[in-house]
Each structure stands twice: as C-alpha cells, then as structure tokens.
Design an enzyme around this catalytic site. Structure first.
Site, PDB file in Angstrom:
ATOM      1  N   TYR A  12      33.639   3.841  14.826  1.00  0.00           N
ATOM      2  CA  TYR A  12      33.440   3.842  16.274  1.00  0.00           C
ATOM      3  C   TYR A  12      33.796   2.457  16.814  1.00  0.00           C
ATOM      4  O   TYR A  12      33.546   1.444  16.148  1.00  0.00           O
ATOM      5  CB  TYR A  12      31.974   4.116  16.627  1.00  0.00           C
ATOM      6  CG  TYR A  12      31.585   5.571  16.627  1.00  0.00           C
ATOM      7  CD1 TYR A  12      31.783   6.352  17.755  1.00  0.00           C
ATOM      8  CD2 TYR A  12      31.004   6.160  15.512  1.00  0.00           C
ATOM      9  CE1 TYR A  12      31.412   7.697  17.774  1.00  0.00           C
ATOM     10  CE2 TYR A  12      30.637   7.506  15.511  1.00  0.00           C
ATOM     11  CZ  TYR A  12      30.842   8.263  16.648  1.00  0.00           C
ATOM     12  OH  TYR A  12      30.471   9.579  16.667  1.00  0.00           O
ATOM     13  N   ASP A  40      29.010  12.478  22.793  1.00  0.00           N
ATOM     14  CA  ASP A  40      28.258  12.691  24.031  1.00  0.00           C
ATOM     15  C   ASP A  40      29.174  12.775  25.247  1.00  0.00           C
ATOM     16  O   ASP A  40      30.334  12.357  25.187  1.00  0.00           O
ATOM     17  CB  ASP A  40      27.305  11.512  24.264  1.00  0.00           C
ATOM     18  CG  ASP A  40      26.190  11.485  23.243  1.00  0.00           C
ATOM     19  OD1 ASP A  40      25.783  12.556  22.781  1.00  0.00           O
ATOM     20  OD2 ASP A  40      25.738  10.366  22.916  1.00  0.00           O
ATOM     21  N   ARG A  62      29.436  15.555  16.832  1.00  0.00           N
ATOM     22  CA  ARG A  62      29.462  15.689  18.287  1.00  0.00           C
ATOM     23  C   ARG A  62      29.778  14.340  18.906  1.00  0.00           C
ATOM     24  O   ARG A  62      29.475  13.300  18.328  1.00  0.00           O
ATOM     25  CB  ARG A  62      28.072  16.094  18.792  1.00  0.00           C
ATOM     26  CG  ARG A  62      27.529  17.297  18.117  1.00  0.00           C
ATOM     27  CD  ARG A  62      26.089  17.486  18.565  1.00  0.00           C
ATOM     28  NE  ARG A  62      25.439  18.447  17.698  1.00  0.00           N
ATOM     29  CZ  ARG A  62      24.191  18.858  17.844  1.00  0.00           C
ATOM     30  NH1 ARG A  62      23.447  18.361  18.817  1.00  0.00           N
ATOM     31  NH2 ARG A  62      23.683  19.738  17.031  1.00  0.00           N
ATOM     32  N   ARG A 115      25.443   3.301  20.795  1.00  0.00           N
ATOM     33  CA  ARG A 115      25.186   2.799  22.156  1.00  0.00           C
ATOM     34  C   ARG A 115      23.861   2.042  22.244  1.00  0.00           C
ATOM     35  O   ARG A 115      23.729   1.078  23.012  1.00  0.00           O
ATOM     36  CB  ARG A 115      25.218   3.957  23.156  1.00  0.00           C
ATOM     37  CG  ARG A 115      26.620   4.526  23.324  1.00  0.00           C
ATOM     38  CD  ARG A 115      26.616   5.910  23.943  1.00  0.00           C
ATOM     39  NE  ARG A 115      25.997   5.905  25.254  1.00  0.00           N
ATOM     40  CZ  ARG A 115      25.707   7.022  25.943  1.00  0.00           C
ATOM     41  NH1 ARG A 115      25.990   8.220  25.419  1.00  0.00           N
ATOM     42  NH2 ARG A 115      25.156   6.946  27.123  1.00  0.00           N
TER      43      ARG A 115
END
Lengths: 248, 248
Positions: free
Chosen positions: B114, B52, B50, B201
């Site tokens: 990422y 966000d 997933r 994050r």
C-alpha cells in the site's frame, strides 16, 4: 500601490483556460473574484501566459497592483485570504510575494517549463483520467527523444502552430526538450521563453507518429521544415499538459 | 472451466469500495456486470482484499471461473472485452491471465503493498484533490520514518484497527514500512501479507502526530502497546491511499 506576484496551481478541467471569456468559467476570473472579495475593488491580473481549456498548472505566475492603504499585508496573509475565497475550487495560491513596481509576469519571464504525460499501455486509463493522454500502441521513446532534438534552437514552428494562434511571429526558441519513459508512463519536458498556441500539444502529437513507427526522422524533419500545420500530426489532448514552472 | 486472474486498476472516488453492497456502486459489481455482458452468465469474482470507499487501486487482484466451452479465449481478448464493457468508468483490467485451478486471489496472496500520499504544504490542495491527504503543518518525515519502524514485525495492531473490523485476530505482520519526502509530498509505503480494516489509514493518521511534533516516539509506542483504538490518532482520509501491488 504594491505590485504582487502570485504563483498559482490549478486543475485545468473545470475551466475554459486561464483567460477571461464572457460567460465561461476561467481561472483568471475566479482569482479576480477572490481578490475583489478580499479588497472590495475590481482588479485586473496579468499572467505569464494563457493556458488552454483542460491544461493544468503547477506554477503559473501572475501579477496585479493593490492599494492596501497604510496597513501591513504579508504575502502569507494575502495567499491565505485568497485561498479561503477560492475554496473549494481546485485553484491554489502557492505563494504571494511583493514584486518590483515594473515586474511583469509575461514580459519578464525568461523561461517556461511544460510537462506532457502519456499513459502508454493497452488497458484504458482509469486512475489517471484527466491527467494523461492514453496511447495504446507501444512508443519507442528513445527514438522520439532523439528526433525531438531537431526542435532545439530558434526556428519557425508554423507546423506546430494552431490556426487560431494570435502571435505575430511563428519563430520561437526551445532550450531543452527531453522524453523519458517510466514504466508505462512517458514524460516530455520542454523549455523555452514562450510558445505558440497549441505548440507543445502539436509537437508531442507529431512525435507520437515517430514513436508508433509510422514516421521516421526524415518524415518528421520534412514536416517541421514545411512550415505548414497540415503536415504535422494531431493535437494531443489538453489532459496530459501541465505548465510546471516559470523562471524570471 | 478456466480460473482467470485479473489485475485491476481503479479510481476509488466513484465507488463504495470494492465489495458488493446492495444499492451502492462498487467496483466488484461493475466488473461482475461487465463479465455478465461478456458471457451472458452471472459470475462471482473474489478479490485479494476489500478496499474502502475512495481508496484507489493500481494493482488489485481478483479471480473467477469461466466456462467458455471449447472456444479459445486469450487473456488479451478477455481484458479487451471487459474494458470495453467497463468504459467509460475509471476501472481498467490491466491483465487477464489463466491461473491454476486452485489459485485464490485472497488466500494465496503472500504480500500486499500500500502507498499513502500526503500533500504537506500551507496552500490548499488543487490539482491533487482526491489523490492525497492535505496536511498543512510541516511534517518531520525522517522522525516519522524512524518511529514507524516500531510497527515492523508481528504485533497486535488493535490501536490501528477500526471498530467495525471483522477479522478474527488483531495480529498481523508488517515486513516493510518506509516514509519519504519528495518536495512537498510525503509518501508512506507499507508491506505485509494482510491488513486490518483502516489499519494503514490509522497508522499514518497516528504517525502524523509524531511528524507535527505533538507526540514523541514514547507516546507513539505507548499508544501502540495500549491495544486500544481510542489511544491512536485519527483515521487519515481514503483519498491518499492506493493498493499498489499484490504478490503471489
């Protein structure tokens, strides 16, 4: 009276370009409104050059005169105040500095750097919507770069000049033009003291004909020397264009 | 029945993340709707992971099964058709390819990359609104990079795990983490097989305390080893995060 020089970044999409137009949102108007909020006076600012609707700027430069009485005002504080009044618009005063009394953002500019960005792939543009021109046919960028070198020097650029261009002369000088590929992105950087209306977008639009294999170098040179806008390629979209830097 | 692997790019802002949620726009739902328009069947797709709300993807991967009868369907044509149905949404199918019958986008992923982007300057964010976290205090990026190396390896990352994380175990492995500065931009790249909810994050949000000089390396290590989310720094905004690539 102090003459201030501003270095400005903005996202082009929400504005009808830099220059004031009655009833249309422009970057100039938004910055002048912020200055008025700051000093309670109507002040006119002068930019190095206009940018069209949708064209981005990472380093536009403008100047204006401000009478701030005997109080001290630093560039840091002025930029901070203007940014606060501009919020949340996508316009940022990167720097405010005191300039010479006769500094002129437009007339003193010795060089401008524009960057044009193409996303060159079959798949449509997603993340980069508004930030690049999507060209799905594969571009031969090294050939585009070779052919682009014909634009170097001082020439009559009528073939790349918009019919609404208000400049007196179609003669300009280009000191550097370079096209490079990075994966599926293509970047054109071009430098010169000043440019005609739509010149950069018309040049890349015409070079794309070479990159797609529709034109060879001779076709390009013929169109360039024809000094006729109808012989050039299309105007590439504003999205891909950024005014990167102005030198003084 | 053919198993298809899709490589997908999307802009995170308009969607409540990847995963289907009743009544909210999600990337999964939009792609499933496009597939249904293409083949007139309801089809479920499975992503590598997933993302966000607001998180971008340059290389999300998903798979689904399609019975196209005896007709021939190439990856090129499938991607083209889905992109046509997705238009003008900022979702692009970069590639569609036939996968092994037992290929699973999530379980077969061996590595994810990422990237997190910070705009580190005093002036507010303008062009890059929605694409970076604006941090106005100067960041010591080489120190952040040094301290970040403590995150390498296999650890309990509870300090960086969102309270709503549904993973059974807080143990994950990070194979590479690197922070670099390019002018006023700071990039963090991090790689591992899988990550906890908000892990990237929360890591960059905590590393920013080091970069701003509020924490030293010992403070960071103490917080990390505490295995307690309340000891970590804040969750950095989704805007700066992009799922760049998934390896199989």
């Amino acid at each position: 009276m102090t003459r201030w020089k501003l270095t400005i970044e903005y996202h082009g999409a929400p504005y009808c370009g830099w220059q004031m137009q009655n009833g249309q949102p422009t970057v100039q108007e938004e910055i002048e409104k912020a200055i008025t909020k700051f000093c309670q006076k109507e002040i006119r600012i002068h930019a190095a050059g206009r940018t069209d609707t949708g064209v981005h700027a990472a380093g536009q430069v403008a100047h204006f005169d401000l009478d701030y009485g005997t109080r001290t005002l630093t560039g840091f504080d002025l930029a901070k105040a203007l940014n606060a009044y501009l919020r949340p618009q996508p316009i940022a005063i990167l720097k405010a500095e005191i300039a010479a009394d006769d500094f002129h953002a437009r007339f003193n500019a010795t060089n401008k750097l524009y960057r044009y960005r193409i996303l060159n792939r079959v798949a449509p543009i997603a993340i980069d919507q508004g930030f690049a021109w999507h060209v799905w046919k594969p571009l031969d960028v090294s050939l585009m770069n070779k052919v682009a070198q014909n634009l170097l020097g001082t020439h009559d650029y009528t073939t790349f000049r918009d019919s609404e261009c208000q400049a007196k002369s179609p003669v300009r000088s280009i000191s550097r033009i370079e096209l490079v590929r990075r994966n599926d992105e293509v970047f054109m950087e071009v430098e010169g003291r000043s440019f005609l209306h739509h010149q950069v977008r018309n040049m890349i639009g015409t070079l794309s004909l070479v990159g797609e294999g529709k034109w060879d170098e001779d076709d390009f040179i013929k169109a360039f020397h024809a000094r006729d806008r109808t012989k050039g390629g299309k105007t590439a979209p504003a999205d891909g264009l950024t005014l990167v830097r102005i030198d003084y």
